[in-house]
Design a protein around this motif. Structure first.
Motif, short mmCIF file in Angstrom:
data_model
loop_
_atom_site.label_atom_id
_atom_site.label_comp_id
_atom_site.label_asym_id
_atom_site.label_seq_id
_atom_site.Cartn_x
_atom_site.Cartn_y
_atom_site.Cartn_z
N ALA A 63 -1.33 -9.74 6.87
CA ALA A 63 -2.48 -9.71 5.96
C ALA A 63 -2.48 -8.42 5.13
O ALA A 63 -2.77 -8.45 3.93
CB ALA A 63 -3.78 -9.84 6.75
N ARG A 64 -2.15 -7.29 5.76
CA ARG A 64 -2.09 -6.03 5.04
C ARG A 64 -1.02 -6.08 3.95
O ARG A 64 -1.24 -5.59 2.83
CB ARG A 64 -1.82 -4.88 6.01
N ASP A 65 0.10 -6.68 4.24
CA ASP A 65 1.17 -6.79 3.25
C ASP A 65 0.74 -7.69 2.10
O ASP A 65 0.99 -7.38 0.93
CB ASP A 65 2.43 -7.34 3.93
N THR A 66 0.06 -8.79 2.41
CA THR A 66 -0.43 -9.71 1.38
C THR A 66 -1.44 -9.00 0.47
O THR A 66 -1.37 -9.11 -0.75
CB THR A 66 -1.08 -10.94 2.03
N LEU A 67 -2.38 -8.27 1.09
CA LEU A 67 -3.37 -7.54 0.31
C LEU A 67 -2.71 -6.46 -0.53
O LEU A 67 -3.06 -6.27 -1.70
CB LEU A 67 -4.41 -6.92 1.25
N GLY A 68 -1.73 -5.77 0.04
CA GLY A 68 -1.05 -4.72 -0.69
C GLY A 68 -0.34 -5.23 -1.93
O GLY A 68 -0.39 -4.60 -2.99
N ARG A 69 0.33 -6.37 -1.81
CA ARG A 69 1.03 -6.94 -2.97
C ARG A 69 0.04 -7.35 -4.06
O ARG A 69 0.29 -7.17 -5.25
CB ARG A 69 1.88 -8.13 -2.54
N ALA A 70 -1.10 -7.92 -3.65
CA ALA A 70 -2.11 -8.33 -4.64
C ALA A 70 -2.71 -7.11 -5.34
O ALA A 70 -2.88 -7.11 -6.57
CB ALA A 70 -3.19 -9.14 -3.95
N TRP A 119 -11.48 3.96 1.13
CA TRP A 119 -10.84 4.07 -0.17
C TRP A 119 -11.40 5.25 -0.97
O TRP A 119 -11.00 5.47 -2.11
CB TRP A 119 -10.98 2.78 -0.96
N ASP A 120 -12.35 5.98 -0.40
CA ASP A 120 -12.97 7.13 -1.05
C ASP A 120 -13.54 6.75 -2.42
O ASP A 120 -13.30 7.41 -3.43
CB ASP A 120 -11.95 8.27 -1.21
N ILE A 121 -14.32 5.67 -2.40
CA ILE A 121 -14.97 5.19 -3.61
C ILE A 121 -16.41 5.70 -3.61
O ILE A 121 -17.18 5.39 -2.70
CB ILE A 121 -14.94 3.66 -3.71
N ASP A 152 -5.15 1.04 4.40
CA ASP A 152 -4.57 2.33 4.79
C ASP A 152 -4.04 3.02 3.54
O ASP A 152 -4.19 2.52 2.42
CB ASP A 152 -3.48 2.16 5.86
N ALA A 153 -3.41 4.17 3.73
CA ALA A 153 -2.98 4.98 2.59
C ALA A 153 -1.87 4.32 1.77
O ALA A 153 -1.59 4.76 0.65
CB ALA A 153 -2.51 6.35 3.08
N SER A 154 -1.23 3.28 2.31
CA SER A 154 -0.13 2.64 1.59
C SER A 154 -0.63 1.71 0.49
O SER A 154 0.13 1.32 -0.40
CB SER A 154 0.74 1.85 2.56
N LEU A 155 -1.89 1.32 0.53
CA LEU A 155 -2.43 0.38 -0.46
C LEU A 155 -2.88 1.12 -1.72
O LEU A 155 -3.46 2.21 -1.64
CB LEU A 155 -3.61 -0.40 0.11
#
Length: 286
Positions: free
Chosen positions: A117-124, A187-189, A155-158
Motif C-alpha cells: 500500500a505504501r508503494d502504491t501511495l508513493g507512486r500516485a 507531513w508537516d502540513i 514516511d520520509a520516502s513519500l
C-alpha cells in the motif's frame, strides 16, 4: 465587491453549475472553487468552463483525480497512467491549468498489506508531484474522506503534498479527527494548508441540526448567530483548518457563512467535547 476571503471555498459536488452562484461568490469575496474529475457524471470540468466562461480566470480552481468511469459505475484507481490521463483531460476540459489537484480518497485503493500500500501511495503521489513540475497543475494535495489508514503509510520516502483536505466539524468522529491531525503532523502540513470539507455532514436539513445547538461552542454567541452558522464556525477547529469547502447554490447561504466568520470558537469547550468523544470511543466494543 468585497476583498477576497480565503477561508471559504465554494464546493461544486452537488452544484447545479449556475453562473449566478459563481458571480455571487465573487461579489461576496469568495474566489476559490473546488470540484473533481468525477463530479457531475465526469462532466464537471467542461460544464464549469462553459458556465463560468469569462469569470473562470477570477477564481483559483482545485480539483481531484482518483475516480474513473467503469462498467456501470465509477471505480477508484491510483494507477499512475490513469491519473496522468485524467490530469491531461482536466487541463483540456477546464481550458486552463488547475491551481491545485488533490489525490482523491486514496484510502479506497490502499487495502493491500502495508508495504504494498505504501508503494502504491508513493507512486500516485509521485505522479502528482511530477505533474506540478511539468505544469499540469500549480500544486498537489491529498483529499481523504477517511484518513485513518494513511498515517501508518506515510514516511520520509513519500513526496510531500502542499495541502491536505479532510472532513471537519461536529459530525466527524474522533478517530477521523485524530487521524487527520496525525497525517498533517507526519507531513508537516501547517493548519493554514489543511482544508475542511462537509462541515454539515453533507446535509443542512439533517434532523441532527434540530436537536443539537452548536452555539454552545462559540465564545461570543448572540441572537444573530444561527445554529448552522455556529456549526460552520466550529468546524474550523475540528480539526484545525485554514479553509473549508462548502457546497451551495444559494447566495444567501454563502452570505450567512461569511457572517459566521466574525465569531470565535470556545477553545475550552471544544477541548472538553473532544475528550468526551475520546472517552466514548474508548468504551465502544472492538
Amino acid at each position: 465587491m468585497r476583498e477576497p476571503d480565503p477561508r471559504i471555498v465554494l464546493g461544486l459536488h452537488r452544484s447545479r453549475y449556475d453562473r449566478r452562484i459563481l458571480t455571487s461568490a465573487l461579489d461576496l469575496g469568495i474566489s476559490a472553487l473546488d470540484t473533481s474529475f468525477n463530479y457531475r457524471g465526469f462532466t464537471a470540468h467542461a460544464t464549469l468552463a462553459d458556465v463560468a466562461g469569462d469569470v473562470l480566470h477570477r477564481f483559483t480552481v482545485s480539483t481531484k483525480v482518483g475516480y474513473f468511469t467503469g462498467i456501470g459505475h465509477a471505480e477508484h484507481s491510483l494507477d499512475p497512467g490513469r491519473l496522468r490521463v485524467a490530469l491531461e483531460q482536466t487541463n483540456r476540459d477546464l481550458g486552463r491549468v488547475p491551481d491545485l489537484v488533490f489525490l482523491h480518497n486514496p484510502e479506497r485503493s490502499l487495502t493491500s498489506p502495508a508495504a504494498e500500500a505504501r508503494d502504491t501511495l508513493g507512486r500516485a503521489c509521485a505522479t502528482l508531484a511530477t505533474a506540478v513540475e511539468e505544469g499540469l497543475c500549480g500544486a498537489w494535495g491529498i483529499s481523504s474522506w477517511d484518513p485513518r489508514a494513511l498515517p501508518g503509510l506515510v514516511d520520509a520516502s513519500l513526496p510531500r503534498p502542499a495541502v491536505l483536505m479532510v472532513r471537519a466539524g461536529l459530525l466527524a468522529g474522533i478517530d477521523v479527527l485524530e487521524a487527520s491531525e496525525a497525517l498533517s503532523a507526519q507531513w508537516d502540513i501547517a493548519p493554514d494548508q489543511v482544508w475542511g470539507m462537509s462541515p454539515f455532514g453533507g446535509d443542512t436539513a439533517d434532523p441532527v441540526w434540530g436537536r443539537l445547538d452548536p452555539r454552545v461552542f462559540i465564545s461570543d454567541a448572540d441572537d444573530a448567530l444561527s445554529g448552522l452558522q455556529a456549526a460552520f464556525r466550529t468546524a474550523f477547529s475540528l480539526p484545525e483548518v485554514g479553509r473549508i469547502a462548502v457546497g451551495t447554490d444559494d447566495p444567501a447561504h454563502l452570505q450567512e457563512l461569511i457572517h459566521a466568520l466574525r465569531y470565535e470558537p470556545d477553545a475550552d469547550r471544544l477541548r472538553t467535547y473532544r475528550q468526551i468523544l475520546r472517552e466514548r470511543a474508548s468504551r465502544q466494543p472492538d
